[in-house]
Design an enzyme around this catalytic site. Structure first.
Site, mmCIF file in Angstrom:
data_model
loop_
_atom_site.group_PDB
_atom_site.id
_atom_site.type_symbol
_atom_site.label_atom_id
_atom_site.label_comp_id
_atom_site.label_asym_id
_atom_site.label_seq_id
_atom_site.Cartn_x
_atom_site.Cartn_y
_atom_site.Cartn_z
ATOM 1 N N GLY A 229 2.171 2.390 10.730
ATOM 2 C CA GLY A 229 3.261 3.397 10.382
ATOM 3 C C GLY A 229 3.870 3.909 11.714
ATOM 4 O O GLY A 229 4.640 5.043 11.959
ATOM 5 N N SER B 174 3.315 -2.019 10.219
ATOM 6 C CA SER B 174 4.834 -1.949 10.508
ATOM 7 C C SER B 174 5.387 -3.377 9.976
ATOM 8 O O SER B 174 6.201 -3.864 10.791
ATOM 9 C CB SER B 174 5.044 -1.475 11.912
ATOM 10 O OG SER B 174 4.688 -0.167 12.233
ATOM 11 N N GLY C 132 2.910 -1.272 4.121
ATOM 12 C CA GLY C 132 2.853 0.326 4.022
ATOM 13 C C GLY C 132 4.310 0.871 3.526
ATOM 14 O O GLY C 132 4.732 0.388 2.479
ATOM 15 N N GLY C 133 5.067 1.570 4.487
ATOM 16 C CA GLY C 133 6.294 1.957 4.363
ATOM 17 C C GLY C 133 7.390 0.927 3.807
ATOM 18 O O GLY C 133 8.156 1.570 2.705
ATOM 19 N N GLU D 140 -6.862 4.989 7.567
ATOM 20 C CA GLU D 140 -6.614 6.288 7.162
ATOM 21 C C GLU D 140 -7.997 6.685 6.440
ATOM 22 O O GLU D 140 -8.441 8.026 6.586
ATOM 23 C CB GLU D 140 -5.417 6.543 5.979
ATOM 24 C CG GLU D 140 -4.117 6.289 6.944
ATOM 25 C CD GLU D 140 -2.885 5.777 6.350
ATOM 26 O OE1 GLU D 140 -3.007 5.831 5.327
ATOM 27 O OE2 GLU D 140 -2.028 5.181 7.103
ATOM 28 N N ASN E 299 0.959 -1.387 0.028
ATOM 29 C CA ASN E 299 0.070 0.006 -0.009
ATOM 30 C C ASN E 299 0.947 1.235 0.002
ATOM 31 O O ASN E 299 1.314 1.430 1.181
ATOM 32 C CB ASN E 299 -0.900 -0.108 1.185
ATOM 33 C CG ASN E 299 -1.900 1.379 1.359
ATOM 34 O OD1 ASN E 299 -1.640 1.958 0.389
ATOM 35 N ND2 ASN E 299 -2.372 1.444 2.450
ATOM 36 N N TRP E 300 1.019 2.148 -1.140
ATOM 37 C CA TRP E 300 2.002 2.739 -1.213
ATOM 38 C C TRP E 300 1.391 4.217 -0.771
ATOM 39 O O TRP E 300 2.188 5.302 -0.522
ATOM 40 C CB TRP E 300 2.269 3.244 -2.793
ATOM 41 C CG TRP E 300 3.384 2.340 -3.269
ATOM 42 C CD1 TRP E 300 3.645 1.110 -2.619
ATOM 43 C CD2 TRP E 300 4.045 2.418 -4.588
ATOM 44 N NE1 TRP E 300 4.563 0.477 -3.304
ATOM 45 C CE2 TRP E 300 4.799 1.186 -4.669
ATOM 46 C CE3 TRP E 300 3.941 3.362 -5.519
ATOM 47 C CZ2 TRP E 300 5.720 1.085 -5.777
ATOM 48 C CZ3 TRP E 300 4.983 3.014 -6.581
ATOM 49 C CH2 TRP E 300 5.671 1.866 -6.843
ATOM 50 N N LYS E 301 0.018 4.205 -0.313
ATOM 51 C CA LYS E 301 -0.523 5.412 0.233
ATOM 52 C C LYS E 301 -0.286 6.642 -0.952
ATOM 53 O O LYS E 301 -0.473 6.290 -2.121
ATOM 54 C CB LYS E 301 -0.116 5.644 1.405
ATOM 55 C CG LYS E 301 -0.068 4.295 2.403
ATOM 56 C CD LYS E 301 0.121 4.653 3.945
ATOM 57 C CE LYS E 301 -0.127 3.538 4.579
ATOM 58 N NZ LYS E 301 -0.185 3.448 6.172
ATOM 59 N N GLU F 89 -5.595 -4.761 10.315
ATOM 60 C CA GLU F 89 -4.515 -4.004 10.795
ATOM 61 C C GLU F 89 -4.594 -2.968 11.992
ATOM 62 O O GLU F 89 -5.450 -2.121 11.843
ATOM 63 C CB GLU F 89 -4.489 -2.767 9.347
ATOM 64 C CG GLU F 89 -4.181 -3.318 7.999
ATOM 65 C CD GLU F 89 -3.433 -2.482 6.968
ATOM 66 O OE1 GLU F 89 -2.334 -2.447 6.858
ATOM 67 O OE2 GLU F 89 -4.446 -1.580 6.831
ATOM 68 N N HIS G 59 -9.507 1.101 4.672
ATOM 69 C CA HIS G 59 -8.388 1.451 5.172
ATOM 70 C C HIS G 59 -8.393 2.453 6.460
ATOM 71 O O HIS G 59 -9.261 3.315 6.374
ATOM 72 C CB HIS G 59 -7.211 2.056 4.262
ATOM 73 C CG HIS G 59 -5.952 1.943 5.097
ATOM 74 N ND1 HIS G 59 -5.204 3.095 5.737
ATOM 75 C CD2 HIS G 59 -4.779 1.034 4.732
ATOM 76 C CE1 HIS G 59 -4.208 2.604 6.044
ATOM 77 N NE2 HIS G 59 -3.866 1.532 5.695
HETATM 78 P P1 PGA Z 1 2.834 0.471 7.562
HETATM 79 O O1 PGA Z 1 1.346 0.704 6.920
HETATM 80 O O2 PGA Z 1 3.379 -0.917 7.042
HETATM 81 O O3 PGA Z 1 3.593 1.527 6.998
HETATM 82 O O4 PGA Z 1 2.560 0.166 9.058
HETATM 83 C C1 PGA Z 1 0.444 -0.566 6.611
HETATM 84 C C2 PGA Z 1 -0.763 -0.029 6.297
HETATM 85 O O5 PGA Z 1 -1.161 1.253 6.428
HETATM 86 O O6 PGA Z 1 -1.452 -0.728 5.079
#
Ligand code: PGA
Length: 249
Positions: free
Chosen positions: A169, A208, A229-230, A93, A11-13, A163, A91
């Site tokens: 994050g 994470s 994500g990251g 966010e 997930n590149w956001k 999640e 998600h």
């Molecule tokens: P993260 O994000 O791996 O940076 O914690 C995961 C996500 O939001 O899908």
């Protein structure tokens, strides 16, 4: 891990670039991950580039409406027409920053399936909710919003990503045992309604995940891969994570 095929999804956001698509495509081609599905969710403008580069890509959200006067929104039909097979829905966010309710998420889930996109339904509790012992009720409410609207059979063509919000994050990953406990709870809840659906649905862990902790997470009985994500913005780390899913396939 039963017969479920593991999935590693990036997930590149609101990150990434045209250049990163090229580098990621080259890195993914150099690895052989035949027993898993590897997906990238880049920002909308990069979807075509990703598909052209041979990456299996999907959208980070879709509208709950069909095409029309909805400035800034993106129609699931168009995402599907482009050649995508997946979309994220719900998600954390989207829920916390853009105010998406469980009902909104269920409507997006429905719209995705209507247009042959496989929704990856994201669920998870906040830190305060975990401290209050509400993890199971929060997660079950989020999943039930979809089941109550569409029936348990709708989960057949879907994936669920657990999640925990406190792990996204933050560098604070759930321990493999904590994650497995919630995954098992989710599978049991679904099994109470339909054992076959529960057995076949892929349940991903996100929050994470990196190439140091992925191996142990993916070794858990009810964890069928990850939503990353990251670490999905770093091709080398991402491929290491894919390799650990491959070893657990
Ligand atoms: P993260 O994000 O791996 O940076 O914690 C995961 C996500 O939001 O899908």
């Amino acid at each position: 891990m039963a017969s479920r095929k593991p999935i590693v999804a990036g997930n590149w956001k609101m990150n990434g670039s045209v250049e990163l698509i090229t580098t990621m495509a080259e890195t993914l081609k150099s690895a052989s991950n035949n027993n898993i599905d590897v997906l990238i969710f880049p920002p909308f403008p990069l979807l075509s580039k990703a598909l052209e580069a041979g990456i299996t890509a999907g959208s980070q959200t879709v509208s709950h409406e069909n095409a029309g006067a909805f400035t800034g929104e993106v129609d699931a039909k168009l995402v599907s027409e482009l050649g995508c097979k997946y979309t994220l829905v719900g998600h954390s966010e989207r829920r916390s920053i853009y105010g998406e309710s469980n009902d909104d998420v269920a409507a997006k889930f429905e719209k995705a399936q209507q247009h042959n996109l496989m929704p990856i339904l994201c669920v998870g509790e906040s830190e305060a909710q975990r401290e209050q012992g509400l993890t199971e009720s929060v997660v079950s409410e989020q999943i039930n919003a979809v089941i109550n609207k569409l029936g348990v059979a709708a989960l057949v063509n879907s994936v669920i990503a657990y999640e925990p919000v406190w792990a996204i994050g933050t560098g604070k990953t759930a321990s493999p045992e904590q994650a497995q406990q919630v995954h098992k709870f989710i599978r049991n809840e679904i099994a109470a309604l339909d054992a076959v659906v529960a057995q076949n649905i892929a349940l991903l862990y996100g929050g994470s995940v990196n190439d140091q902790n992925s191996e142990l997470l993916f070794a858990q009985a009810d964890i069928d891969g990850g939503l990353i994500g990251g670490a999905s913005l770093k091709p080398d780390a991402f491929i290491n994570i894919c390799n650990s899913a491959q070893r657990n396939a």
